[in-house]
Design a protein around this motif. Sequence first.
Motif, PDB file in Angstrom:
ATOM      1  N   LYS A 279      53.127  37.661  31.618  1.00 40.79           N
ATOM      2  CA  LYS A 279      53.939  37.745  32.799  1.00 40.79           C
ATOM      3  C   LYS A 279      52.874  37.786  34.024  1.00 40.79           C
ATOM      4  O   LYS A 279      53.065  37.093  35.083  1.00 40.79           O
ATOM      5  N   GLN A 280      51.706  38.536  33.983  1.00 44.46           N
ATOM      6  CA  GLN A 280      50.793  38.458  35.031  1.00 44.46           C
ATOM      7  C   GLN A 280      50.252  37.342  35.044  1.00 44.46           C
ATOM      8  O   GLN A 280      50.025  36.610  36.320  1.00 44.46           O
TER       9      GLN A 280
ATOM     10  N   LEU B 111      50.281  34.549  38.378  1.00 41.71           N
ATOM     11  CA  LEU B 111      48.753  33.979  38.949  1.00 41.71           C
ATOM     12  C   LEU B 111      48.964  32.492  38.955  1.00 41.71           C
ATOM     13  O   LEU B 111      48.470  31.667  39.650  1.00 41.71           O
ATOM     14  N   GLN B 112      49.531  31.818  37.883  1.00 42.88           N
ATOM     15  CA  GLN B 112      49.634  30.230  37.606  1.00 42.88           C
ATOM     16  C   GLN B 112      50.595  29.714  38.682  1.00 42.88           C
ATOM     17  O   GLN B 112      50.713  28.719  39.307  1.00 42.88           O
TER      18      GLN B 112
ATOM     19  N   ASP C 237      44.524  28.645  37.762  1.00 42.40           N
ATOM     20  CA  ASP C 237      44.276  28.029  36.330  1.00 42.40           C
ATOM     21  C   ASP C 237      43.945  29.187  35.308  1.00 42.40           C
ATOM     22  O   ASP C 237      42.855  29.889  35.473  1.00 42.40           O
ATOM     23  N   ILE C 238      44.785  29.475  34.335  1.00 43.63           N
ATOM     24  CA  ILE C 238      44.497  30.423  33.625  1.00 43.63           C
ATOM     25  C   ILE C 238      44.494  29.996  32.003  1.00 43.63           C
ATOM     26  O   ILE C 238      45.027  29.029  31.566  1.00 43.63           O
ATOM     27  N   VAL C 239      43.429  30.234  31.383  1.00 43.70           N
ATOM     28  CA  VAL C 239      43.039  29.987  30.186  1.00 43.70           C
ATOM     29  C   VAL C 239      43.799  31.001  29.165  1.00 43.70           C
ATOM     30  O   VAL C 239      43.469  32.180  29.283  1.00 43.70           O
ATOM     31  N   GLN C 240      44.649  30.520  28.370  1.00 44.55           N
ATOM     32  CA  GLN C 240      45.601  31.336  27.713  1.00 44.55           C
ATOM     33  C   GLN C 240      44.837  31.725  26.391  1.00 44.55           C
ATOM     34  O   GLN C 240      44.906  30.768  25.568  1.00 44.55           O
TER      35      GLN C 240
ATOM     36  N   THR D 140      42.958  43.357  32.448  1.00 53.10           N
ATOM     37  CA  THR D 140      42.961  43.028  33.692  1.00 53.10           C
ATOM     38  C   THR D 140      41.988  42.223  34.438  1.00 53.10           C
ATOM     39  O   THR D 140      42.207  41.267  35.004  1.00 53.10           O
ATOM     40  N   ARG D 141      40.748  42.717  34.174  1.00 53.46           N
ATOM     41  CA  ARG D 141      39.705  42.115  34.990  1.00 53.46           C
ATOM     42  C   ARG D 141      39.372  40.636  34.499  1.00 53.46           C
ATOM     43  O   ARG D 141      39.170  39.697  35.178  1.00 53.46           O
ATOM     44  N   LEU D 142      39.384  40.212  33.356  1.00 53.85           N
ATOM     45  CA  LEU D 142      39.285  39.111  32.823  1.00 53.85           C
ATOM     46  C   LEU D 142      40.329  38.140  33.297  1.00 53.85           C
ATOM     47  O   LEU D 142      40.101  37.010  33.688  1.00 53.85           O
ATOM     48  N   LEU D 143      41.680  38.749  33.357  1.00 48.93           N
ATOM     49  CA  LEU D 143      42.781  37.888  33.815  1.00 48.93           C
ATOM     50  C   LEU D 143      42.251  37.580  35.219  1.00 48.93           C
ATOM     51  O   LEU D 143      42.623  36.359  35.818  1.00 48.93           O
ATOM     52  N   HIS D 144      42.104  38.516  36.124  1.00 47.68           N
ATOM     53  CA  HIS D 144      42.004  38.304  37.707  1.00 47.68           C
ATOM     54  C   HIS D 144      40.815  37.655  38.279  1.00 47.68           C
ATOM     55  O   HIS D 144      40.749  37.049  39.267  1.00 47.68           O
ATOM     56  N   GLU D 145      39.669  38.113  37.578  1.00 51.21           N
ATOM     57  CA  GLU D 145      38.598  37.577  38.038  1.00 51.21           C
ATOM     58  C   GLU D 145      37.989  36.481  37.298  1.00 51.21           C
ATOM     59  O   GLU D 145      37.017  35.610  37.777  1.00 51.21           O
TER      60      GLU D 145
END
Length: 385
Positions: free
Chosen positions: A21-22, A26-27, A32-35, A337-342
């Motif tokens: 969900k987070q 962001l998307q 751009d998020i690598v899932q 969380t850091r991987l996702l946001h940064e």
Amino acid sequence: MLRLSPRIARIAPFYAMEVVKQAAALQAQGRDIVQMSIGEPDFTAVPAVVEALERTARAGRTQYTEAVGIAPLREAIAGFYQTRFGVAVDPSRIIVTAGASGALLLACTALVDAGAQVLMPDPTYPANRHIVTAAGGEPVLIPAGPGDRFQLAADHIRRHWTPRTAGVIVASPGNPTGTSIAPDALAELIREVRARQGFTLVDEIYLGLSYEGDRRSALALADDLIIVNSFSKYFHMTGWRLGWLVVPPQLVSVFEKLAQNLVICPSTLAQHAALACFQPESLDIFEARREAFRQRRDYLLPEFERLGLAVPVKPDGAFYIYSDVRAHAADSAAFATRLLHEAGVCAVPGRDFGTAETASYLRFSYATDMARLQEGVARMERLLR
């Protein structure tokens, strides 16, 4: 305020969904998020299955089926065990279900009394323990580290079985680790459980996605097991919600009675469509996709080691890498969380899967295409170095 059952408090949130969900938020903001989080193949149903669905719908074949599934599908599954795994299974022992989750619900309803304990490894797929809880049982997570390949072993049964223990649930290959139990080790575990008059339930939903040596079903070791499998992973039909059980002959009528009352029948459309999975051209596609998953794993493992994302046990199946991130963080949830946001990379913290050192691990899924995995590695490298 309605009064809820106390068991609700014993069922934890699925934290992987919270991470997703987070990522979705962001998307929605344009990131751009690598899932590398959710255990869902990027491949979808093969053309023959989609065409079979369309034909079935146009023909109006949408009424209820037998509670245990249509006979042609049960026969096709039995044939698959014979040709792919070299195991003869009577089609009457196969119970078609509403996904593997539906299969586990039926199994736990049949086998788990109120207050009964069920042993499983820590780490393990969270829904397995929560379904035991929903059935009124008590899941007992036994720490199983790299030396155990993150799997239960016979010695765990000898040390942790109590008068309240009803049986065990194991998965081979497993989620979140992608590791399998060696046949001789599984055979010894089954003997220990049988000696205590317990049940052994083996989750084989990732068996088709095995990459090392022969793919062997636990049915080759014993015929008194409960086997759970699914069309979601190897056959890439996640949203179709179709799975199956293989049960001992004397339990067929028990599971049929439960299925009649609890679910009526699995999806009629999905059952008829799934028959096309066993056509030779469909099986060729599934094998080519299995090879694609293997290539992704073989790309990622050395890259993870290079980045200090240690992989203590090489995954030999599924599409997961269970990585020890202590070189970079003391808490994997904070690191996720850091991987996702940064870095824009989405992975799942270990806390979903138990409590035994899970704060040190992240689960990465490689159920996405190679180009995106390469992008994910590049992003993590920039962050970590």
